[in-house]
Design a protein around this motif. Structure first.
Motif, PDB file in Angstrom:
ATOM      1  N   PHE A 100       0.414  11.244   0.503  1.00  0.00           N
ATOM      2  CA  PHE A 100      -0.020   9.894   0.854  1.00  0.00           C
ATOM      3  C   PHE A 100       0.504   8.866  -0.138  1.00  0.00           C
ATOM      4  O   PHE A 100       0.900   7.756   0.227  1.00  0.00           O
ATOM      5  N   GLU A 101       0.517   9.236  -1.393  1.00  0.00           N
ATOM      6  CA  GLU A 101       1.029   8.334  -2.433  1.00  0.00           C
ATOM      7  C   GLU A 101       2.508   8.040  -2.204  1.00  0.00           C
ATOM      8  O   GLU A 101       2.952   6.887  -2.321  1.00  0.00           O
ATOM      9  N   LYS A 102       3.274   9.061  -1.825  1.00  0.00           N
ATOM     10  CA  LYS A 102       4.691   8.869  -1.556  1.00  0.00           C
ATOM     11  C   LYS A 102       4.916   7.985  -0.329  1.00  0.00           C
ATOM     12  O   LYS A 102       5.847   7.168  -0.300  1.00  0.00           O
ATOM     13  N   GLN A 103       4.071   8.143   0.666  1.00  0.00           N
ATOM     14  CA  GLN A 103       4.178   7.293   1.852  1.00  0.00           C
ATOM     15  C   GLN A 103       3.965   5.822   1.487  1.00  0.00           C
ATOM     16  O   GLN A 103       4.692   4.937   1.956  1.00  0.00           O
ATOM     17  N   ALA A 104       2.961   5.569   0.658  1.00  0.00           N
ATOM     18  CA  ALA A 104       2.675   4.193   0.239  1.00  0.00           C
ATOM     19  C   ALA A 104       3.850   3.610  -0.542  1.00  0.00           C
ATOM     20  O   ALA A 104       4.212   2.432  -0.364  1.00  0.00           O
ATOM     21  N   ILE A 105       4.458   4.425  -1.392  1.00  0.00           N
ATOM     22  CA  ILE A 105       5.618   3.961  -2.173  1.00  0.00           C
ATOM     23  C   ILE A 105       6.771   3.607  -1.246  1.00  0.00           C
ATOM     24  O   ILE A 105       7.423   2.563  -1.393  1.00  0.00           O
ATOM     25  N   LEU A 106       7.026   4.471  -0.270  1.00  0.00           N
ATOM     26  CA  LEU A 106       8.122   4.219   0.664  1.00  0.00           C
ATOM     27  C   LEU A 106       7.883   2.941   1.467  1.00  0.00           C
ATOM     28  O   LEU A 106       8.790   2.104   1.606  1.00  0.00           O
ATOM     29  N   LEU A 107       6.670   2.774   1.987  1.00  0.00           N
ATOM     30  CA  LEU A 107       6.366   1.572   2.773  1.00  0.00           C
ATOM     31  C   LEU A 107       6.526   0.309   1.942  1.00  0.00           C
ATOM     32  O   LEU A 107       6.990  -0.729   2.435  1.00  0.00           O
ATOM     33  N   ASP A 108       6.138   0.381   0.671  1.00  0.00           N
ATOM     34  CA  ASP A 108       6.283  -0.786  -0.199  1.00  0.00           C
ATOM     35  C   ASP A 108       7.756  -1.119  -0.423  1.00  0.00           C
ATOM     36  O   ASP A 108       8.137  -2.294  -0.506  1.00  0.00           O
ATOM     37  N   ARG A 109       8.608  -0.095  -0.490  1.00  0.00           N
ATOM     38  CA  ARG A 109      10.026  -0.318  -0.765  1.00  0.00           C
ATOM     39  C   ARG A 109      10.794  -0.821   0.462  1.00  0.00           C
ATOM     40  O   ARG A 109      11.832  -1.460   0.316  1.00  0.00           O
ATOM     41  N   VAL A 110      10.296  -0.528   1.661  1.00  0.00           N
ATOM     42  CA  VAL A 110      11.042  -0.921   2.866  1.00  0.00           C
ATOM     43  C   VAL A 110      10.431  -2.130   3.576  1.00  0.00           C
ATOM     44  O   VAL A 110      11.012  -2.622   4.540  1.00  0.00           O
ATOM     45  N   ARG A 111       9.294  -2.621   3.104  1.00  0.00           N
ATOM     46  CA  ARG A 111       8.585  -3.649   3.868  1.00  0.00           C
ATOM     47  C   ARG A 111       9.381  -4.940   4.044  1.00  0.00           C
ATOM     48  O   ARG A 111       9.186  -5.661   5.021  1.00  0.00           O
ATOM     49  N   ASN A 112      10.291  -5.235   3.132  1.00  0.00           N
ATOM     50  CA  ASN A 112      11.082  -6.461   3.247  1.00  0.00           C
ATOM     51  C   ASN A 112      12.484  -6.218   3.805  1.00  0.00           C
ATOM     52  O   ASN A 112      13.296  -7.139   3.880  1.00  0.00           O
ATOM     53  N   MET A 113      12.757  -4.981   4.185  1.00  0.00           N
ATOM     54  CA  MET A 113      14.060  -4.671   4.773  1.00  0.00           C
ATOM     55  C   MET A 113      14.049  -5.031   6.256  1.00  0.00           C
ATOM     56  O   MET A 113      13.103  -4.701   6.978  1.00  0.00           O
ATOM     57  N   LYS A 114      15.091  -5.710   6.699  1.00  0.00           N
ATOM     58  CA  LYS A 114      15.171  -6.115   8.093  1.00  0.00           C
ATOM     59  C   LYS A 114      15.708  -4.984   8.961  1.00  0.00           C
ATOM     60  O   LYS A 114      16.556  -4.203   8.544  1.00  0.00           O
ATOM     61  N   ASP A 115      15.192  -4.934  10.191  1.00  0.00           N
ATOM     62  CA  ASP A 115      15.676  -3.991  11.203  1.00  0.00           C
ATOM     63  C   ASP A 115      15.597  -2.535  10.758  1.00  0.00           C
ATOM     64  O   ASP A 115      16.452  -1.712  11.095  1.00  0.00           O
ATOM     65  N   VAL A 116      14.552  -2.217  10.008  1.00  0.00           N
ATOM     66  CA  VAL A 116      14.344  -0.843   9.566  1.00  0.00           C
ATOM     67  C   VAL A 116      13.146  -0.265  10.312  1.00  0.00           C
ATOM     68  O   VAL A 116      12.085  -0.888  10.386  1.00  0.00           O
ATOM     69  N   PHE A 117      13.333   0.923  10.881  1.00  0.00           N
ATOM     70  CA  PHE A 117      12.262   1.610  11.594  1.00  0.00           C
ATOM     71  C   PHE A 117      11.702   2.688  10.684  1.00  0.00           C
ATOM     72  O   PHE A 117      12.446   3.463  10.071  1.00  0.00           O
ATOM     73  N   CYS A 118      10.372   2.759  10.582  1.00  0.00           N
ATOM     74  CA  CYS A 118       9.737   3.743   9.713  1.00  0.00           C
ATOM     75  C   CYS A 118       8.339   4.037  10.242  1.00  0.00           C
ATOM     76  O   CYS A 118       7.496   3.144  10.305  1.00  0.00           O
ATOM     77  N   THR A 119       8.109   5.273  10.639  1.00  0.00           N
ATOM     78  CA  THR A 119       6.791   5.633  11.143  1.00  0.00           C
ATOM     79  C   THR A 119       6.428   7.034  10.666  1.00  0.00           C
ATOM     80  O   THR A 119       7.307   7.868  10.419  1.00  0.00           O
ATOM     81  N   PHE A 120       5.120   7.283  10.523  1.00  0.00           N
ATOM     82  CA  PHE A 120       4.619   8.569  10.066  1.00  0.00           C
ATOM     83  C   PHE A 120       3.741   9.184  11.157  1.00  0.00           C
ATOM     84  O   PHE A 120       2.984   8.494  11.827  1.00  0.00           O
ATOM     85  N   SER A 121       3.838  10.494  11.287  1.00  0.00           N
ATOM     86  CA  SER A 121       2.983  11.230  12.218  1.00  0.00           C
ATOM     87  C   SER A 121       2.429  12.434  11.474  1.00  0.00           C
ATOM     88  O   SER A 121       3.169  13.356  11.134  1.00  0.00           O
ATOM     89  N   GLN A 122       1.110  12.418  11.214  1.00  0.00           N
ATOM     90  CA  GLN A 122       0.518  13.464  10.386  1.00  0.00           C
ATOM     91  C   GLN A 122      -0.150  14.538  11.237  1.00  0.00           C
ATOM     92  O   GLN A 122      -0.977  14.252  12.099  1.00  0.00           O
ATOM     93  N   GLY A 123       0.226  15.786  10.972  1.00  0.00           N
ATOM     94  CA  GLY A 123      -0.434  16.925  11.593  1.00  0.00           C
ATOM     95  C   GLY A 123      -1.350  17.600  10.595  1.00  0.00           C
ATOM     96  O   GLY A 123      -1.631  17.068   9.521  1.00  0.00           O
ATOM     97  N   ILE A 124      -1.827  18.779  10.954  1.00  0.00           N
ATOM     98  CA  ILE A 124      -2.742  19.499  10.065  1.00  0.00           C
ATOM     99  C   ILE A 124      -2.019  20.011   8.825  1.00  0.00           C
ATOM    100  O   ILE A 124      -2.543  19.940   7.712  1.00  0.00           O
ATOM    101  N   TYR A 125      -0.805  20.505   9.016  1.00  0.00           N
ATOM    102  CA  TYR A 125      -0.085  21.127   7.914  1.00  0.00           C
ATOM    103  C   TYR A 125       1.175  20.384   7.494  1.00  0.00           C
ATOM    104  O   TYR A 125       1.750  20.694   6.456  1.00  0.00           O
ATOM    105  N   GLU A 126       1.624  19.452   8.289  1.00  0.00           N
ATOM    106  CA  GLU A 126       2.863  18.749   7.960  1.00  0.00           C
ATOM    107  C   GLU A 126       2.834  17.314   8.456  1.00  0.00           C
ATOM    108  O   GLU A 126       2.044  16.956   9.324  1.00  0.00           O
ATOM    109  N   THR A 127       3.712  16.509   7.893  1.00  0.00           N
ATOM    110  CA  THR A 127       3.845  15.111   8.274  1.00  0.00           C
ATOM    111  C   THR A 127       5.309  14.840   8.598  1.00  0.00           C
ATOM    112  O   THR A 127       6.204  15.246   7.855  1.00  0.00           O
ATOM    113  N   THR A 128       5.524  14.163   9.719  1.00  0.00           N
ATOM    114  CA  THR A 128       6.881  13.840  10.142  1.00  0.00           C
ATOM    115  C   THR A 128       7.146  12.359   9.961  1.00  0.00           C
ATOM    116  O   THR A 128       6.307  11.516  10.299  1.00  0.00           O
ATOM    117  N   LEU A 129       8.307  12.034   9.445  1.00  0.00           N
ATOM    118  CA  LEU A 129       8.766  10.656   9.328  1.00  0.00           C
ATOM    119  C   LEU A 129       9.923  10.468  10.296  1.00  0.00           C
ATOM    120  O   LEU A 129      10.851  11.279  10.328  1.00  0.00           O
TER     121      LEU A 129
END
Length: 223
Positions: A100-129
Motif C-alpha cells: 500500500f505504501e508503494k502504491q501511494a508513492i507511485l500515485l504521488d509521482r504520477v499525479r501531475n503527469m498528463k495522459d497517464v493511465f494508472c489503476t490498481f486491482s487488489q485481490g486476496i493474494y495479489e494486486t494488479t496494476l
C-alpha cells in the motif's frame, strides 16, 4: 411434479452458454435430449422418452430467441461512450504489508503527469496494476522490493460507459463478454466500477474488439 416442458426450461435457463448455443442453432437437439434426459426424469419423477424432450426443446427455442434479442437490445443499445487506450502494461505483485505504501508513492509521482493511465486491482493474494507503458519503468523502480508475479506488455483497453440502471439489469456483462468470446478475443484484465467497465486485451485484438462492440450497438439500435 412439474411437466416435461417446464423441466426442460428450468434446466436450460441454468446453463447460459447452452441457452446461447440453442439460440444460435449450434446444438443437435437429439443429442442434447439424450444428454438432458436423466436430469429431466429426476425433475418430473418418471421416465421420459427422447422425443418428448426434443418436442419441448423445439417449442422452447423460439421463446429463448425472443428473450435473447430483447435482453441483448436492452443492454447494448444503452451503452454510452466507448473509449480506447493503447500502450498499456499489466503488472501483478504479491500482496504485502508494504504494498500500500508503494502504491501511494507511485500515485504521488504520477499525479501531475498528463495522459497517464494508472489503476490498481487488489485481490486476496495479489494486486494488479494496469498502467501506461510510459511509466512501466517507474513502476518497476517503485516496486523493486516487492515480489513480481507477472508482467504483460503491448496491451490496449476498451472502456464502456454503462447506463445507471445496469446494476439491476441481469446479464449486462455476460452479453458483452459473449460477443468478444465468440470472436476468440482473449481478455487479459477486467476493471469494473459502478457504471463503467474496462477490458484489457492484446494490441493485435483491439481493432476487432472495438468493431464488435460498435457493430453490436448499431444492430441493437436497428432491432
Amino acid at each position: 411434479m412439474i411437466t416435461i416442458p417446464n423441466a426442460v426450461e428450468e434446466v436450460i435457463k441454468k446453463k447460459p452458454l447452452l441457452e446461447s448455443a440453442l439460440v444460435e442453432g449450434l446444438v443437435n437437439l437429439s443429442a442434447l435430449a439424450r444428454k438432458l434426459k436423466p436430469e429431466i426424469e429426476k425433475k418430473v419423477g418418471k421416465e421420459v422418452n427422447d422425443s418428448a424432450v426434443i418436442v419441448a426443446l423445439n417449442r422452447l427455442v423460439p421463446r429463448l430467441e425472443l428473450m435473447s434479442v430483447m435482453k441483448f437490445k436492452r443492454v447494448v443499445e444503452n451503452i454510452g461512450d466507448i473509449i480506447v487506450r493503447s500502450n498499456l502494461a499489466d503488472i501483478a505483485y504479491a500482496n504485502s504489508h508494504t504494498l500500500f505504501e508503494k502504491q501511494a508513492i507511485l500515485l504521488d509521482r504520477v499525479r501531475n503527469m498528463k495522459d497517464v493511465f494508472c489503476t490498481f486491482s487488489q485481490g486476496i493474494y495479489e494486486t494488479t496494476l494496469v498502467v501506461s507503458s510510459s511509466i512501466a519503468d517507474l513502476v518497476a523502480e517503485t516496486f523493486k522490493d516487492e515480489k513480481l508475479i507477472a508482467k504483460s506488455e503491448d496491451l490496449s483497453s476498451i472502456t464502456v460507459k454503462l447506463p445507471s440502471e445496469n446494476s439491476v439489469c441481469p446479464g449486462v456483462y455476460y452479453y458483452i463478454f459473449k460477443e468478444l468470446a465468440w470472436d476468440n478475443i482473449n481478455i487479459t484484465e477486467v476493471i469494473i466500477t459502478t457504471n463503467e467497465f474496462t477490458v484489457v486485451i492484446s494490441d493485435e485484438d483491439i481493432h476487432r474488439a472495438f468493431s464488435i462492440l460498435m457493430k453490436a450497438k448499431r444492430q441493437a439500435g436497428m432491432q
